[in-house]
Write an enzyme that holds these catalytic residues in place. Sequence first.
Site, PDB file in Angstrom:
ATOM      1  N   PRO A   2       0.908  -6.258  -1.475  1.00  0.00           N
ATOM      2  CG  PRO A   2       0.455  -8.200  -2.769  1.00  0.00           C
ATOM      3  CD  PRO A   2       1.227  -7.710  -1.743  1.00  0.00           C
ATOM      4  CD  GLU A   3      -0.485  -1.270   1.562  1.00  0.00           C
ATOM      5  OE1 GLU A   3      -1.247  -0.128   1.937  1.00  0.00           O
ATOM      6  OE2 GLU A   3       0.924  -1.040   1.723  1.00  0.00           O
TER       7      GLU A   3
END
Length: 266
Positions: A2-3
């Site tokens: 997850p960015e």
Amino acid sequence: MPELPEVETIKRDLEKIIVGKKIVEVCVHHPTVVREPTVKEFKKGLEGASIKNVLRRAKVLILELSNGKSLVIHLKMTGQLVYPGNGEKPRVSFNLSNGKSLDFNDQRLFAELRLMDDWKSLKFIQGLGPEPFDLTLDKFKKMLENKRTKIKPLLMDQSFISGIGNLYASEILFRSKIHPERPANSLSDKEREGLFKQTREVLNDAIRYKGSSIDDYVRVSGGKGNYVSQHKIYGRQGLPCLVCRTLIKKINLGGRGTYFCSKCQR
DNA sequence: AATGGGACCTGCGCGC
DNA sequence: TGCGCGCAGGTCCCAT
């Protein structure tokens, strides 16, 4: 994995669902993920509090509580927040006053949960560079001056600019037509401008598509994010470039898989 | 200062 | 079929 776009999506989903709700019980099924304070203190500090506010800084989620404390969540690679809990055994479950639970999953146990009095004092938070959307073109250009580092690892350096990880760094550089190994200070004015523009555009689009569901990322609802359909370079090694048909290369840069088109990106 | 490697973890896909 | 290996990547930490 997850960015920024994935964490922002989770933040917006959570905001709608859990703000104002009360945590009645916290079940820690796997204590490894609770990094601070002790599991006992963690439970004690959360039970009875309600969720006032949800924030995002870089790839970190912050749940501000009615008792003044904050639950700081770093999902790292495989962390998930799911509501309502789907019956699969989570690492931690937060049981709410409506009888449903917010479940925290994390296959690889890299994720970190912290209960803190002051989340801004966290060392990792203090070391973060600016949010991409807080930057101006001028500031961004200045940041690249005197940096001889390769541009791709630099974009992923959280102390340089926060929120960009391996996937979006590759996508941003492809759309900017910049080779990932270019020294940052070798970029022309035009290239720096393009990079700034593409950074915002890619991250914005990815948020609009609710993130990229590869590996373990899911939305709070359990649904997928659809930005994978817009990927132009990530994970496409050996396939023809969508612009020029040259076969896409994969190299290792800073220990991370890096995808690029040797013709489009110079 | 910058870079490279290993560590933390687990599941998956690959080759034999 | 099954086993062992490498790989995936966010961040920290150490060595050079």
